[in-house]
Design a protein around this motif. Sequence first.
Motif, PDB file in Angstrom:
ATOM      1  N   SER A 554      49.646  55.570  19.953  1.00 60.33           N
ATOM      2  CA  SER A 554      50.739  55.998  21.200  1.00 60.33           C
ATOM      3  C   SER A 554      50.897  57.596  21.327  1.00 60.33           C
ATOM      4  N   TYR A 555      50.093  58.398  20.737  1.00 60.19           N
ATOM      5  CA  TYR A 555      50.226  59.947  20.950  1.00 60.19           C
ATOM      6  C   TYR A 555      49.526  60.292  22.085  1.00 60.19           C
ATOM      7  N   PRO A 556      49.683  61.500  22.782  1.00 55.21           N
ATOM      8  CA  PRO A 556      49.031  61.855  23.764  1.00 55.21           C
ATOM      9  C   PRO A 556      47.574  62.059  23.553  1.00 55.21           C
ATOM     10  N   THR A 557      46.598  61.459  24.653  1.00 55.08           N
ATOM     11  CA  THR A 557      45.294  61.807  24.352  1.00 55.08           C
ATOM     12  C   THR A 557      45.057  63.024  25.100  1.00 55.08           C
ATOM     13  N   VAL A 558      44.149  63.821  24.286  1.00 53.76           N
ATOM     14  CA  VAL A 558      43.700  65.198  24.939  1.00 53.76           C
ATOM     15  C   VAL A 558      42.004  65.437  24.708  1.00 53.76           C
ATOM     16  N   ASP A 559      41.570  66.449  25.640  1.00 54.68           N
ATOM     17  CA  ASP A 559      40.023  66.792  25.258  1.00 54.68           C
ATOM     18  C   ASP A 559      39.143  65.733  25.744  1.00 54.68           C
ATOM     19  N   HIS A 672      45.695  75.411  15.523  1.00 55.17           N
ATOM     20  CA  HIS A 672      44.810  74.247  16.302  1.00 55.17           C
ATOM     21  C   HIS A 672      45.198  73.006  15.822  1.00 55.17           C
ATOM     22  N   TYR A 673      44.472  72.127  16.686  1.00 56.33           N
ATOM     23  CA  TYR A 673      44.280  70.714  16.194  1.00 56.33           C
ATOM     24  C   TYR A 673      43.160  70.377  15.731  1.00 56.33           C
ATOM     25  N   ALA A 674      43.120  69.522  14.551  1.00 52.87           N
ATOM     26  CA  ALA A 674      42.025  69.122  13.944  1.00 52.87           C
ATOM     27  C   ALA A 674      41.893  67.584  13.609  1.00 52.87           C
ATOM     28  N   SER A 675      40.883  66.815  13.308  1.00 51.52           N
ATOM     29  CA  SER A 675      40.757  65.422  13.132  1.00 51.52           C
ATOM     30  C   SER A 675      41.330  65.078  11.600  1.00 51.52           C
ATOM     31  N   CYS A 676      42.054  64.041  11.838  1.00 51.86           N
ATOM     32  CA  CYS A 676      43.022  63.721  10.591  1.00 51.86           C
ATOM     33  C   CYS A 676      41.922  63.018   9.594  1.00 51.86           C
ATOM     34  N   PRO A 677      41.896  62.963   8.151  1.00 46.94           N
ATOM     35  CA  PRO A 677      41.027  62.365   7.329  1.00 46.94           C
ATOM     36  C   PRO A 677      41.631  61.021   7.471  1.00 46.94           C
ATOM     37  N   LYS A 678      40.581  60.108   7.210  1.00 47.93           N
ATOM     38  CA  LYS A 678      40.934  58.465   7.299  1.00 47.93           C
ATOM     39  C   LYS A 678      41.847  58.153   6.768  1.00 47.93           C
ATOM     40  N   ASN A 679      42.458  58.323   5.371  1.00 48.83           N
ATOM     41  CA  ASN A 679      43.576  57.930   4.911  1.00 48.83           C
ATOM     42  C   ASN A 679      45.000  58.309   5.692  1.00 48.83           C
ATOM     43  N   VAL A 680      45.012  59.524   5.971  1.00 50.32           N
ATOM     44  CA  VAL A 680      46.052  60.009   6.605  1.00 50.32           C
ATOM     45  C   VAL A 680      46.312  59.272   8.143  1.00 50.32           C
ATOM     46  N   ALA A 681      44.772  59.305   8.829  1.00 51.55           N
ATOM     47  CA  ALA A 681      45.169  58.662  10.215  1.00 51.55           C
ATOM     48  C   ALA A 681      45.444  57.137   9.879  1.00 51.55           C
ATOM     49  N   GLU A 682      45.140  56.462   8.879  1.00 54.75           N
ATOM     50  CA  GLU A 682      45.541  55.125   8.804  1.00 54.75           C
ATOM     51  C   GLU A 682      47.106  54.842   8.552  1.00 54.75           C
ATOM     52  N   GLN A 683      47.612  55.914   7.867  1.00 60.97           N
ATOM     53  CA  GLN A 683      49.104  55.865   7.683  1.00 60.97           C
ATOM     54  C   GLN A 683      49.757  56.258   9.080  1.00 60.97           C
ATOM     55  N   VAL A 684      49.415  57.143   9.486  1.00 60.15           N
ATOM     56  CA  VAL A 684      50.093  57.479  10.947  1.00 60.15           C
ATOM     57  C   VAL A 684      49.975  56.581  11.781  1.00 60.15           C
ATOM     58  N   ILE A 685      48.923  55.564  11.940  1.00 55.71           N
ATOM     59  CA  ILE A 685      48.805  54.322  12.959  1.00 55.71           C
ATOM     60  C   ILE A 685      49.602  53.282  12.461  1.00 55.71           C
ATOM     61  N   LYS A 686      49.755  53.113  11.131  1.00 53.43           N
ATOM     62  CA  LYS A 686      50.815  52.117  10.624  1.00 53.43           C
ATOM     63  C   LYS A 686      52.267  52.714  10.813  1.00 53.43           C
ATOM     64  N   GLU A 687      52.420  53.521  10.600  1.00 58.16           N
ATOM     65  CA  GLU A 687      53.915  54.173  10.893  1.00 58.16           C
ATOM     66  C   GLU A 687      54.305  53.880  12.265  1.00 58.16           C
ATOM     67  N   ALA A 688      53.281  54.198  13.224  1.00 63.17           N
ATOM     68  CA  ALA A 688      53.505  53.837  14.698  1.00 63.17           C
ATOM     69  C   ALA A 688      53.816  52.565  14.801  1.00 63.17           C
ATOM     70  N   GLN A 689      53.108  51.569  14.568  1.00 63.93           N
ATOM     71  CA  GLN A 689      53.206  50.049  14.478  1.00 63.93           C
ATOM     72  C   GLN A 689      54.453  49.706  13.869  1.00 63.93           C
ATOM     73  N   GLU A 690      54.920  50.222  12.939  1.00 66.35           N
ATOM     74  CA  GLU A 690      56.142  49.975  12.482  1.00 66.35           C
ATOM     75  C   GLU A 690      57.280  50.443  13.325  1.00 66.35           C
ATOM     76  N   ARG A 691      57.202  51.648  13.911  1.00 66.81           N
ATOM     77  CA  ARG A 691      58.074  51.970  14.920  1.00 66.81           C
ATOM     78  C   ARG A 691      58.265  50.922  16.055  1.00 66.81           C
ATOM     79  N   GLU A 692      57.193  50.615  16.611  1.00 65.78           N
ATOM     80  CA  GLU A 692      57.059  49.651  17.642  1.00 65.78           C
ATOM     81  C   GLU A 692      57.751  48.372  17.344  1.00 65.78           C
TER      82      GLU A 692
END
Length: 697
Positions: A554-559, A672-692
């Motif tokens: 649920s973060y804004p999509t860019v580029d 600047h913005y750069a792509s997250c490593p996989k393990n970090v991205a998974e954690q970010v997604i998990k936290e977002a789901q928990e917030r929902e």
Amino acid sequence: MATDLTRYRNIGIFAHVDAGKTTTTERILKLTGKIHKIGEVHDGAATTDFMDQEQERGITIQSAATTCFWKDHRLNIIDTPGHVDFTIEVYRSLKVLDGGVGVFCGSGGVEPQSETNWRYANDSEVSRIIYVNKLDRIGADFFRVVKQVEDVLGANPLVMVLPIGRESELKGVVDLLTRKAWVWDDSGDPLNYRIQDVPEDMKDAVEEWREKLIETAVEQDDDLMEKYLEGEEPSIEDVKNCVRKGTINLDFFPTYCGSSFKNKGVQLILDAVVDYLPSPTEVKPQPEIDLEGNETGSVAEVDVNKPLRALAFKIMDDKYGALTFTRIYSGKLEKGTNVLNTFTGKTERIGRIVEMHADSREEVDTAQAGDIVALLGMKNTQTGHTLCDPDQPATLEPMVFPDPVISIAIATRDKANAEKLSTAIGKMVKEDPSFRVETDEDSGETIIQGMGELHLDIKVDILKRTYGVEVDVGQPQVAYRETVTQRIEDTYTHKKQSGGSGQFGKIDYVIEPLEPGEGFQFESQVVGGNIPKEFWPAIEKGFRNSREKGVLASYPTVDFKVTLTDGSYHPVDSSAVAFETAAKAGYRQTMPKAGAEILEPIMKLDVFVGEDHIGDVIGDLNRRRGMIKSQEPTATSVQIKAEAPLSEMFGYIGSLRTMTSGRGQFSMEFSHYASCPKNVAEQVIKEAQEREEAKKK
């Protein structure tokens, strides 16, 4: 009454935190007869720092504009903050200045923030003089700082004075041009000084530095240079003219020294401001832009008889209401007249015009080109807006403000506080364009966003003190983004039949990644009327609004770019709403297929540490997923330049101080913005789901 603009100096005083900038401003105001009792920053009584936070933290958060007079010249002084989270303030202030005084600490030298400010001043092409302050401190060394200015800033300091005595023995300075010594007594009164001959033991050094000064100066004038090479010494007047020319051309920076706290050396800085810094008519005029944002080729000439052009560069709230600080570039501003705000397209009536003298004010009926004044009662004008003559509109180049990279949730404890909060936040957003606020629809929380931890800390502090709002503060949240990595062709049909007219819209489209920083683009390649033109904006709107919420967390999509390639419509059932709905559903359907990924903000870091702690600091940065770009020795320490993800940098100041026994320093700004490593991205997604999940409960 026409004013002689050559006698105006619009200057800023900028420096690193703790270089003594505000004390220097205090002394200038004292000498120019504006204050009678000198306020001390460390007593929390400085005149330009009138917010509680400033007096308490001993730092200047808001830049205040003050007018004073020296030798028949009018000085408009803008006090700029030195802290990195407030660089937006420095940037805004520099935009309206014609010249500046860069203050450096005699013992600290060129510190990280000084570099950022110096770079901003170079970008804005602001002429400066350099003042090395705090020479009465232990470990202070004027010549070391001069060398640092050359090495670290890559600038050319033109030494104009030499200090008499070192550290606690500092008595005064020698003016190289006149070969006279200014010596102050220890009464602390800046007016208790004598002008006498150069001390015997300094004569050789004075001649050596004086020769360097003249050699550099005469390069500005070929005739003088020739005569000088033939052995003819130029007059002091000629040398001064050359120094002025070179300063305005940014060829060099006249360099002074002293101790503001001990009241030694400040008069010479005031003389230098008058002698060497440009008047409003000597700087490059501001380019004008038409209402569409294209350069018109004309400029706002500093001339009272030209159409009005003024820039609102700062909004401050005080006990009398909102003050809009405004720099007038051309024409004049009169009480009771209407001006056009080119950003809002509406006219506003000028109520009261005041000149600010730090904390007191003087009402005036008119102000004109070259002036910096505060306007009261402006309703819709915000920082960066241009005010102009309604009959001859033009915009001055608008200021660009960066997007925030960090947010925290704040919540009030009761209803009374909630009402106070919304009023306070409204005012704070107007004052600082890099501070944003939004309400989380689902949870009702207020989310504040800014440029760094300190930035938000201070905002929460202002809420508590200035506005008396008690808030509970959540954990800092990183402003992640989402993007796509693959090109996908897709189609979506929105169809709804339910008695009466239905809804129908079919779209064929391509979603593809763009280069970082390119944002969102939409293009339609539909030919032959398969989707009538009037529905294209609805489709674009559907995609544009959807990007606020990414499919992963649920973060804004860019580029990314959406290209509409084909589709079909129904003469009765198709409508703008139907196509907008199709676009929104298409976004949700296609984004997961297009290799969606999480992007994280990467910060640019400058860390200054002693030789003996380099290993620890680099090891720690590596653990924080930092990339070391370079390490270079400076005069007093080693500067490590690195990049690291913001999410790993929370509380860094504490760790750095522990590792370096309190001596390490750092500054950090968004890169600047750069792509997250996989393990970090998974954690970010998990936290977002928990917030929902938590919201649903």
